[in-house]
Write a protein that holds these residues in place. Structure first.
Motif: not given
Length: 243
Positions: A200-201, A203-204
């Motif tokens: 998730s990190e 992806e940013q």
């Protein structure tokens, strides 16, 4: 009759989850995986000059049984639904393009080239090989100057003396972007304290401008190529650098 080749190389609809990368076994068969992965390819960023290209190993991110994946790919190849290509210098990384997309690509770029049209209809559609020898090409009536024409137009690329890989015209732009994006995403993970990062990190984070394929495409790429290990944690999927 199409020549049959030995293999070389899964229950839900194509719905997307909150995380970019779906869990394995979410797909019932390889064709579904290919259709989903095809949808990730940013055709517009390549000015519509490339067909959607999928790396074979990306499918392994979606289906855990690699033997079954290879068998299904072999069937799709021999049925004329896909073509398989060896792109770049690595011999163990293969690319896949739906046959219809590849045919449209050749027709769009070379529709007035009689030699390429003949090669498409007489050789590519008959032989699902990833490379062709001189004897095969001569058998289908291609002279040395015809072979040179196919090479100059990016339909064939030299493999070794008297043998050529089937190629995708314009594939150099894909290879450049793929290499740039892969290096950038691996460097980003390598620079973390423990060489691991929550998906998730990751992806940013942003990729360099030259990496046109996008973060989602590359996450499937590095997981499927076993460059990172994907670990389920209470905070989500963790990607740990493997090499």
């Amino acid at each position: 009759m199409k020549r049959q080749l030995p293999a070389f190389y899964g229950k839900t609809k194509l719905t997307r989850k909150s995380s970019l990368v779906e869990d394995k076994d979410d797909f019932s068969n390889v064709k579904e995986c290919l259709q989903m992965l095809k949808s990730l390819f940013p055709i517009a960023k390549f000015d519509n000059k490339l067909p959607p290209i999928i790396m074979k190993h990306q499918i392994y991110t979606l289906m855990k049984n690699r033997t079954e994946v290879d068998k299904e790919l072999d069937s799709l190849l021999n049925e004329g639904e896909i073509r398989i290509f060896k792109l770049g210098r690595s011999n163990d990384e293969l690319a896949i393009v739906f046959m219809k997309d590849y045919e449209d690509h050749l027709n769009r770029l070379c529709k007035n080239n009689e030699i390429i049209v003949r090669f498409l209809n007489k050789v590519i559609k008959e032989y699902p090989d990833i490379s062709y020898g001189r004897k095969t090409l001569i058998k289908y009536g291609f002279k040395e100057e015809d072979i040179s024409e196919l090479v100059q137009n990016g339909v064939l690329i030299i493999r070794d003396a008297g043998c050529w890989w089937l190629d995708i015209p314009g594939s150099g732009e894909f290879i450049k972007s793929h290499t740039s994006g892969r290096k950038a995403i691996l460097r980003s993970i390598r620079q973390t304290k423990y060489k691991e990062i929550l998906q998730s990190e990751l992806e940013q984070r942003k990729l360099p401008k030259a990496a046109k394929l996008g973060m989602e495409y590359h996450i499937y790429d590095i997981i499927g190529a076993d460059m990172v290990k994907c670990i389920d944690t209470t905070s989500g999927k963790l990607l740990r650098l493997e090499r």
